[in-house]
Structure formats: structure tokens, C-alpha cells
Motif scaffolding. Structure first.
Motif, PDB file in Angstrom:
ATOM      1  N   THR A   7      21.060  30.914  39.666  1.00 57.51           N
ATOM      2  CA  THR A   7      22.101  30.100  40.194  1.00 57.51           C
ATOM      3  C   THR A   7      23.430  30.554  40.080  1.00 57.51           C
ATOM      4  OG1 THR A   7      22.283  28.888  38.095  1.00 57.51           O
ATOM      5  CG2 THR A   7      20.561  28.084  39.403  1.00 57.51           C
ATOM      6  N   VAL A   8      24.299  29.925  40.744  1.00 59.40           N
ATOM      7  CA  VAL A   8      25.966  30.540  40.790  1.00 59.40           C
ATOM      8  C   VAL A   8      26.272  30.124  39.325  1.00 59.40           C
ATOM      9  CG1 VAL A   8      27.984  30.153  41.552  1.00 59.40           C
ATOM     10  CG2 VAL A   8      26.106  30.187  43.197  1.00 59.40           C
ATOM     11  N   ASP A   9      26.009  29.210  38.535  1.00 60.53           N
ATOM     12  CA  ASP A   9      26.276  28.905  36.988  1.00 60.53           C
ATOM     13  C   ASP A   9      26.163  30.004  36.192  1.00 60.53           C
ATOM     14  OD1 ASP A   9      27.909  26.647  37.843  1.00 60.53           O
ATOM     15  OD2 ASP A   9      26.511  25.254  37.033  1.00 60.53           O
ATOM     16  N   ALA A  46      33.055  27.233  46.859  1.00 62.54           N
ATOM     17  CA  ALA A  46      32.729  28.706  46.871  1.00 62.54           C
ATOM     18  C   ALA A  46      34.048  29.232  46.562  1.00 62.54           C
ATOM     19  CB  ALA A  46      31.810  29.102  47.884  1.00 62.54           C
ATOM     20  N   VAL A  47      35.290  28.780  47.495  1.00 64.50           N
ATOM     21  CA  VAL A  47      36.309  29.406  47.366  1.00 64.50           C
ATOM     22  C   VAL A  47      37.233  29.006  45.768  1.00 64.50           C
ATOM     23  CG1 VAL A  47      38.887  29.211  48.143  1.00 64.50           C
ATOM     24  CG2 VAL A  47      37.030  29.294  49.913  1.00 64.50           C
ATOM     25  N   GLU A  48      36.678  27.837  45.450  1.00 62.63           N
ATOM     26  CA  GLU A  48      37.282  27.572  44.058  1.00 62.63           C
ATOM     27  C   GLU A  48      36.677  28.314  43.081  1.00 62.63           C
ATOM     28  OE1 GLU A  48      36.774  23.376  43.757  1.00 62.63           O
ATOM     29  OE2 GLU A  48      38.579  23.077  45.235  1.00 62.63           O
ATOM     30  N   THR A  49      35.332  28.574  43.338  1.00 64.10           N
ATOM     31  CA  THR A  49      34.514  29.620  42.119  1.00 64.10           C
ATOM     32  C   THR A  49      34.977  31.097  42.411  1.00 64.10           C
ATOM     33  OG1 THR A  49      32.500  28.060  42.307  1.00 64.10           O
ATOM     34  CG2 THR A  49      32.322  30.456  41.444  1.00 64.10           C
ATOM     35  N   SER A  73      23.752  58.994  40.044  1.00 63.45           N
ATOM     36  CA  SER A  73      23.674  57.366  40.076  1.00 63.45           C
ATOM     37  C   SER A  73      23.496  56.713  38.656  1.00 63.45           C
ATOM     38  CB  SER A  73      22.811  56.907  41.233  1.00 63.45           C
ATOM     39  OG  SER A  73      22.701  55.588  41.331  1.00 63.45           O
ATOM     40  N   ALA A  74      24.118  55.672  38.650  1.00 62.76           N
ATOM     41  CA  ALA A  74      23.872  54.901  37.460  1.00 62.76           C
ATOM     42  C   ALA A  74      22.586  54.119  37.656  1.00 62.76           C
ATOM     43  CB  ALA A  74      25.018  53.818  37.404  1.00 62.76           C
ATOM     44  N   ASP A  75      21.883  53.594  36.650  1.00 61.46           N
ATOM     45  CA  ASP A  75      20.866  52.868  36.750  1.00 61.46           C
ATOM     46  C   ASP A  75      20.765  51.389  37.459  1.00 61.46           C
ATOM     47  OD1 ASP A  75      18.146  51.983  36.671  1.00 61.46           O
ATOM     48  OD2 ASP A  75      17.856  51.968  34.415  1.00 61.46           O
ATOM     49  N   ILE A  76      20.525  51.508  38.726  1.00 57.65           N
ATOM     50  CA  ILE A  76      20.967  50.279  39.747  1.00 57.65           C
ATOM     51  C   ILE A  76      19.710  49.523  40.097  1.00 57.65           C
ATOM     52  CG2 ILE A  76      21.882  49.663  41.699  1.00 57.65           C
ATOM     53  CD1 ILE A  76      23.868  52.121  41.402  1.00 57.65           C
ATOM     54  N   GLY A  77      19.906  48.142  39.862  1.00 55.96           N
ATOM     55  CA  GLY A  77      18.830  47.335  40.506  1.00 55.96           C
ATOM     56  C   GLY A  77      19.432  46.405  41.591  1.00 55.96           C
ATOM     57  N   VAL A  78      18.940  45.391  42.133  1.00 55.20           N
ATOM     58  CA  VAL A  78      19.337  44.422  42.920  1.00 55.20           C
ATOM     59  C   VAL A  78      18.826  43.002  42.660  1.00 55.20           C
ATOM     60  CG1 VAL A  78      17.698  45.206  44.851  1.00 55.20           C
ATOM     61  CG2 VAL A  78      19.893  44.078  45.427  1.00 55.20           C
ATOM     62  N   PHE A  79      19.488  42.110  42.872  1.00 59.12           N
ATOM     63  CA  PHE A  79      18.701  40.753  43.142  1.00 59.12           C
ATOM     64  C   PHE A  79      19.517  39.853  44.418  1.00 59.12           C
ATOM     65  CE2 PHE A  79      22.690  40.550  40.286  1.00 59.12           C
ATOM     66  CZ  PHE A  79      23.195  39.312  40.295  1.00 59.12           C
ATOM     67  N   ARG A  80      18.870  38.914  44.535  1.00 54.26           N
ATOM     68  CA  ARG A  80      19.152  38.150  45.823  1.00 54.26           C
ATOM     69  C   ARG A  80      20.259  37.068  45.580  1.00 54.26           C
ATOM     70  NH1 ARG A  80      14.732  34.411  49.037  1.00 54.26           N
ATOM     71  NH2 ARG A  80      16.302  33.475  50.472  1.00 54.26           N
ATOM     72  N   ALA A  81      21.331  37.135  46.094  1.00 55.56           N
ATOM     73  CA  ALA A  81      22.366  36.069  45.873  1.00 55.56           C
ATOM     74  C   ALA A  81      22.044  34.716  45.884  1.00 55.56           C
ATOM     75  CB  ALA A  81      23.626  36.267  47.020  1.00 55.56           C
ATOM     76  N   PRO A  82      22.177  34.078  44.598  1.00 54.85           N
ATOM     77  CA  PRO A  82      21.628  32.772  44.227  1.00 54.85           C
ATOM     78  C   PRO A  82      22.501  31.614  45.125  1.00 54.85           C
ATOM     79  CG  PRO A  82      22.835  33.426  42.480  1.00 54.85           C
ATOM     80  CD  PRO A  82      23.153  34.276  43.344  1.00 54.85           C
ATOM     81  N   ALA A  83      21.787  30.507  45.255  1.00 59.02           N
ATOM     82  CA  ALA A  83      22.496  29.274  45.629  1.00 59.02           C
ATOM     83  C   ALA A  83      23.008  28.566  44.407  1.00 59.02           C
ATOM     84  CB  ALA A  83      21.383  28.251  46.456  1.00 59.02           C
ATOM     85  N   VAL A  84      23.797  27.504  44.708  1.00 61.51           N
ATOM     86  CA  VAL A  84      24.176  26.595  43.344  1.00 61.51           C
ATOM     87  C   VAL A  84      23.065  25.934  42.776  1.00 61.51           C
ATOM     88  CG1 VAL A  84      25.533  24.743  42.913  1.00 61.51           C
ATOM     89  CG2 VAL A  84      26.602  26.267  44.417  1.00 61.51           C
ATOM     90  N   ASP A  85      22.318  25.415  43.470  1.00 62.01           N
ATOM     91  CA  ASP A  85      20.833  24.542  42.913  1.00 62.01           C
ATOM     92  C   ASP A  85      20.006  25.395  42.861  1.00 62.01           C
ATOM     93  OD1 ASP A  85      19.342  22.891  42.268  1.00 62.01           O
ATOM     94  OD2 ASP A  85      20.385  21.024  43.154  1.00 62.01           O
ATOM     95  N   ALA A  86      19.143  25.778  41.940  1.00 59.28           N
ATOM     96  CA  ALA A  86      17.871  26.404  41.808  1.00 59.28           C
ATOM     97  C   ALA A  86      16.937  25.970  42.628  1.00 59.28           C
ATOM     98  CB  ALA A  86      17.446  26.502  40.307  1.00 59.28           C
ATOM     99  N   LYS A  87      16.804  24.547  42.966  1.00 60.82           N
ATOM    100  CA  LYS A  87      15.720  24.069  43.785  1.00 60.82           C
ATOM    101  C   LYS A  87      15.934  24.453  45.358  1.00 60.82           C
ATOM    102  CE  LYS A  87      17.991  19.596  44.703  1.00 60.82           C
ATOM    103  NZ  LYS A  87      18.039  19.996  46.023  1.00 60.82           N
ATOM    104  N   ASP A  88      17.082  24.873  45.523  1.00 61.59           N
ATOM    105  CA  ASP A  88      17.335  25.362  46.887  1.00 61.59           C
ATOM    106  C   ASP A  88      17.027  26.680  47.158  1.00 61.59           C
ATOM    107  OD1 ASP A  88      18.641  22.909  47.521  1.00 61.59           O
ATOM    108  OD2 ASP A  88      20.632  23.552  47.379  1.00 61.59           O
TER     109      ASP A  88
END
Length: 423
Positions: free
Chosen positions: A167-169, A231-234, A284-299
């Protein structure tokens, strides 16, 4: 990054000569057929250090062997670029049969063949997202993901972050831990890339909550402030907390990328093409990736993505059936698709090539992303477009945020901009 490469070339001298290579000389303005039934197809393509003329000629060679009555001539727009060359060639009555790497728009659609009768076009990657008025004007080979956060695994370990943010939080909490552990949390920079992090933060939620956001805000049905404002405020909070360095605007894209690659920063919002950069890096540093989350985990978070190698057929072509046969080969032949994906670091579920571990993580994200979760970013494409100039305006306003402009002022500026340009 196809869009940037294309549009950066726009405006360069229109008189640049078109270089043509291939097995024969293309008849300018003719129908490409000879008395013996031999057909010549001209295909205008994006030529880059990866997508060389040799690559293109080798790509179509199996098609020519299987179809001895069709000769494919690769057409290189040179420094002018495909996007600038197409309107000039149309105006000159010298249009190619097939065009690669230019996305259909409402302005270009009248010049393109409707491919809606072909399953290979309607069922292909991002086909629905690129459709216009229910019609399909392109077929592509895969996707370039954009709603991604690459991360330094060592930094996350040192900060005690055991689970990737969902989540964004949770993401904001992770950035705080990274800063407390002595890391620069977010790598960004100046030029075009400044707003990329804001869009990576915002779109997964904005589009999840309003799948027709591009159309709705363009028609004035919703405002920027009531959809994008949180999102702008965050983002402004991240700047105030020191998660985004205020000197980032002086950092060029290559330098920002190198700083993250070398392990100087912890999180980097960037498109999937970064995996290709990392694969070529000496260190290279040891790099991974994750999907950008939504605010609400249920979305289901939306995933920004562009089509990789969109192919369209111009109505001006006198050999549309042969052109359709060629495009079908390019977007369905297993070897042809895989080689195109591999050479430019793109992805398609079910198509694998020799990948780095980071590439394999991205392929898994593609496999886990439902088709209806994909969305444009920036100014959009197909029917999902924003008023001209949006990408530049959101970039300018994001730079203002980093410079200390309050979020409320930026939101008002964007609302004013849409009021002046939308509808």
C-alpha cells in the motif's frame, strides 16, 4: 523507452533523407507490385543501437522465405524519426505499407487500416487499451511496464524491511526506515524524469478508482484536485520529510540511473527498460523490483504500460492483404516475437528468453497483472488521452513541488490548466 525516443526526434529537419535498405529498391509512390505478381512491402521502422537495420532484415527473412512472392524492404527514417516521417510521407504521397513504433491516435486513425477483423490484433497485448471507438489500429509484441519501483535489496535489509510495500502507507513507512538507516530513500532527477515518480505514486490508485479517468478529466467530468490531489499531497510530504532530495532537479537522467545502479540510493521509480540497462552494466547493486501499490490493499493497482513495437498498416498501401500477412507474422511467430522482446528488453506473458534475475521478476509481474489493469501514463494513447501539453505541465508542477511550492498551490495550478485546456 519507445515514446521518448520517438518524440525526441520530432521537429528535426524534415528534409532528412529516408534511407532504404533491403532486398530491392522500393517504388516510391507505386503499388509495390510487378507484372509477375511479386509484391514489395515497405516497412518504416524505428532504428536504434539495439534495433539495427541488420536486425530488422534478419527478422523478416523467415517471412520472405515462407512467402517468396513478397519482398520486405526496411525503411529507416534516420534522425528524423518515425513520428516525424509518417506525416511528411503521407503528405508527399509516398507512404510506406507498414509502420512500426508509432501509437495510433485519434488524429492518425483516419490514415490507418482497421485491423478489428484479425484475432491477432484484437487479442494481442494492450489491444483494448489502444483501441479507438472500438476499432483496433495496431498490433504489438509485448509491453513496457512503467508503474514500478526498483529497490536496492541491501538498503532494504539494512533498514529492516522484510516485506515489500503493498500500500502507499506501507511504502511511506519503508521510506522513513530507509532514511533512518542512513540511505537516500528515493532517486529522481531533472528533465523529463521528474514527474515519473509522482505518476508512479498516483496512477495505480487514480485509475483503479476511475478506469475512465483519462476521458473523464479531459471532458471536465472530474477535476485533477479531486482525483490526483491526495497523491500530490503525499509526494509533497515525501519532499518535506527528506525522502526526495531537493537537489534532485540538477541531476541528469543518466547520472540518476548510475547513482541508483551503483548503490548510492534505495528506491528508483522507472520503466521496465531499466532492466536492460542493468543487464549491460559492468557493476550493479543487488536490485529487485515491486509493483507500485495503490492506497488501498484491496484495490487492484493499475499498471502504467506502453505497447512494445506497435505495427500499423497505412490505408495508402496498395497491398494491404500482404501487409496484414507480414504484421501477423511479426506479432504471432514465436521466434519473431521473442527476438523482438529480447533485443529491447520488453516482456510478454508466455514468452521467455535468457533474462537476468531482475528481468525474471518483471516477467512475473507481467504474468500477475490482469489485462484490464493496464493504463497509459503521461498524455495517454488511443481513446485514453489528455489535452496536449499535459506531460510537460505535470513535469513542471512536480519540479515546483520539489522546489518547495505547497501541494495546494500545485493542485490549483493543475486544476487551472485543465480548465483552460480540457473540454
Amino acid at each position: 523507452m519507445i515514446r521518448i525516443r520517438l518524440f525526441a526526434a520530432a521537429g528535426i529537419a524534415a528534409a532528412t533523407a529516408i534511407a532504404v535498405t533491403g532486398c530491392s529498391t522500393a517504388p516510391a509512390g507505386g503499388d509495390g507490385s510487378s507484372a509477375d505478381g511479386q509484391v514489395t512491402l515497405r516497412m518504416l521502422v524505428n532504428v536504434t543501437p539495439n534495433l539495427t537495420e541488420d536486425f530488422w532484415n534478419e527478422l523478416v527473412e523467415p517471412f520472405e522465405k515462407a512467402n517468396p512472392d513478397i519482398d520486405v524492404v526496411i525503411q529507416n527514417p534516420g534522425a528524423e524519426g518515425v513520428a516525424a516521417a509518417v506525416p511528411r510521407l503521407l503528405a508527399a504521397g509516398d507512404a510506406p505499407d507498414v509502420v512500426q513504433s508509432i501509437a495510433p491516435t485519434t488524429k492518425l486513425a483516419p490514415e490507418l487500416v482497421d485491423l478489428s477483423e484479425y484475432d491477432w490484433a484484437t487479442d494481442g497485448p494492450l489491444a483494448e487499451q489502444y483501441s479507438i471507438d472500438g476499432k483496433y489500429y495496431m498490433a504489438g509484441i509485448g509491453v513496457q511496464l512503467q508503474s514500478l519501483f526498483f529497490y536496492n535489496k541491501t538498503a532494504f535489509q539494512e533498514a529492516g524491511i522484510d516485506e515489500l510495500p503493498t500500500t502507499v502507507d506501507e511504502l511511506t513507512e519503508a521510506l522513513g526506515k530507509l532514511k533512518d538507516a542512513g540511505w537516500t530513500p528515493i532517486q529522481t532527477g531533472g528533465d523529463w524524469m521528474t514527474s515519473h515518480t509522482l505518476q508512479t505514486l498516483a496512477l495505480p490508485t487514480v485509475i483503479a478508482e476511475d478506469p475512465t479517468w483519462f476521458q473523464d478529466i479531459s471532458s471536465g467530468e472530474v477535476t485533477f484536485g479531486e482525483t490526483y490531489g491526495d497523491a500530490v499531497e503525499t509526494y509533497a510530504d515525501w519532499v518535506a520529510a527528506g525522502y526526495i532530495p531537493t537537489d534532485a532537479l540538477g541531476i541528469k537522467y543518466p547520472d540518476a540511473e548510475q547513482a541508483f545502479l551503483s548503490g548510492k540510493t534505495a528506491v528508483y521509480a522507472m520503466g521496465s527498460w531499466f532492466a536492460g540497462t542493468q543487464a549491460k552494466a559492468a557493476e550493479s547493486a543487488d536490485i529487485g523490483v515491486f509493483r507500485a501499490p495503490a492506497v488501498d490493499a484491496k484495490d487492484q493497482p493499475a499498471m502504467g504500460a506502453n505497447i512494445a513495437s506497435p505495427y500499423s498498416i497505412l490505408k495508402a498501401s496498395k497491398n494491404q492483404d500482404a501487409a496484414a500477412k507480414l504484421v501477423e507474422f511479426l506479432v504471432t511467430d514465436k521466434d519473431a516475437v521473442t527476438s523482438q522482446l529480447e533485443v529491447d528488453g520488453n516482456f510478454r506473458d508466455g514468452y521467455e528468453y535468457d533474462m537476468t534475475p531482475l528481468g525474471e521478476e518483471l516477467l512475473q509481474i507481467v504474468a500477475d497483472t490482469p489485462a484490464d489493469a493496464y493504463t497509459p501514463t503521461g498524455g495517454g494513447y488511443g481513446e485514453r488521452t489528455l489535452p496536449d501539453g499535459y506531460s510537460g505541465e505535470i513535469n513542471t508542477q512536480t519540479q515546483a513541488l520539489i522546489g518547495g511550492t505547497p501541494a495546494a498551490d500545485v493542485i490549483k495550478a493543475m486544476d487551472d490548466w485543465f480548465a483552460a485546456n480540457a473540454g
